[in-house]
Design a protein around this motif. Sequence first.
Motif, PDB file in Angstrom:
ATOM      1  N   GLN A   1      38.473  72.368  89.802  1.00 45.62           N
ATOM      2  CA  GLN A   1      39.802  71.906  90.216  1.00 45.62           C
ATOM      3  C   GLN A   1      40.789  71.963  89.046  1.00 45.62           C
ATOM      4  N   THR A   2      40.340  71.608  87.856  1.00 50.42           N
ATOM      5  CA  THR A   2      41.192  71.664  86.672  1.00 50.42           C
ATOM      6  C   THR A   2      41.567  73.108  86.352  1.00 50.42           C
ATOM      7  N   ARG A   3      40.600  74.013  86.424  1.00 52.90           N
ATOM      8  CA  ARG A   3      40.875  75.430  86.164  1.00 52.90           C
ATOM      9  C   ARG A   3      41.853  75.984  87.195  1.00 52.90           C
ATOM     10  N   THR A   4      41.687  75.594  88.439  1.00 53.52           N
ATOM     11  CA  THR A   4      42.586  76.060  89.498  1.00 53.52           C
ATOM     12  C   THR A   4      43.998  75.530  89.278  1.00 53.52           C
ATOM     13  N   THR A   5      44.107  74.274  88.894  1.00 55.20           N
ATOM     14  CA  THR A   5      45.421  73.681  88.628  1.00 55.20           C
ATOM     15  C   THR A   5      46.114  74.394  87.474  1.00 55.20           C
ATOM     16  N   ALA A   6      45.390  74.667  86.403  1.00 59.27           N
ATOM     17  CA  ALA A   6      45.968  75.382  85.258  1.00 59.27           C
ATOM     18  C   ALA A   6      46.464  76.764  85.685  1.00 59.27           C
ATOM     19  N   ALA A   7      45.681  77.469  86.464  1.00 60.53           N
ATOM     20  CA  ALA A   7      46.075  78.808  86.922  1.00 60.53           C
ATOM     21  C   ALA A   7      47.315  78.727  87.805  1.00 60.53           C
ATOM     22  N   ARG A   8      47.381  77.727  88.681  1.00 58.73           N
ATOM     23  CA  ARG A   8      48.556  77.573  89.549  1.00 58.73           C
ATOM     24  C   ARG A   8      49.808  77.260  88.742  1.00 58.73           C
ATOM     25  N   LEU A   9      49.678  76.422  87.719  1.00 62.97           N
ATOM     26  CA  LEU A   9      50.838  76.087  86.878  1.00 62.97           C
ATOM     27  C   LEU A   9      51.381  77.321  86.160  1.00 62.97           C
TER      28      LEU A   9
END
Length: 99
Positions: free
Chosen positions: A16-24
């Motif tokens: 979830q953290t990796r996905t959030t970073a990629a989305r940002l």
Amino acid sequence: MRALIPGVADGRLPAQTRTTAARLVAGTAEALWSGKRTVQAGEAADRGHGAVVFSQHAAQPAGETYPPGAAVELSTQLQAWMVLEAAATLPGNAGNAGN
């Protein structure tokens, strides 16, 4: 923003953290790219080859933060290109840079 890129691929972080970073990163790049403006003929920065100016703030179009004739800060332009470069390195974005 570039500091988020290692987090995208770091398997030690939760998915979830990796996905959030990629989305940002991707969202900021998209906002900068869609808010850019082309330098107009006669502006000081016009070199006759379609230069673009990016906004100081991703949430505002460049036409608002840097209207024609305004002095453009190199640091904001460099930051925008670094975000675009970072987004191009995201998994699944091969070949989509600058689109």
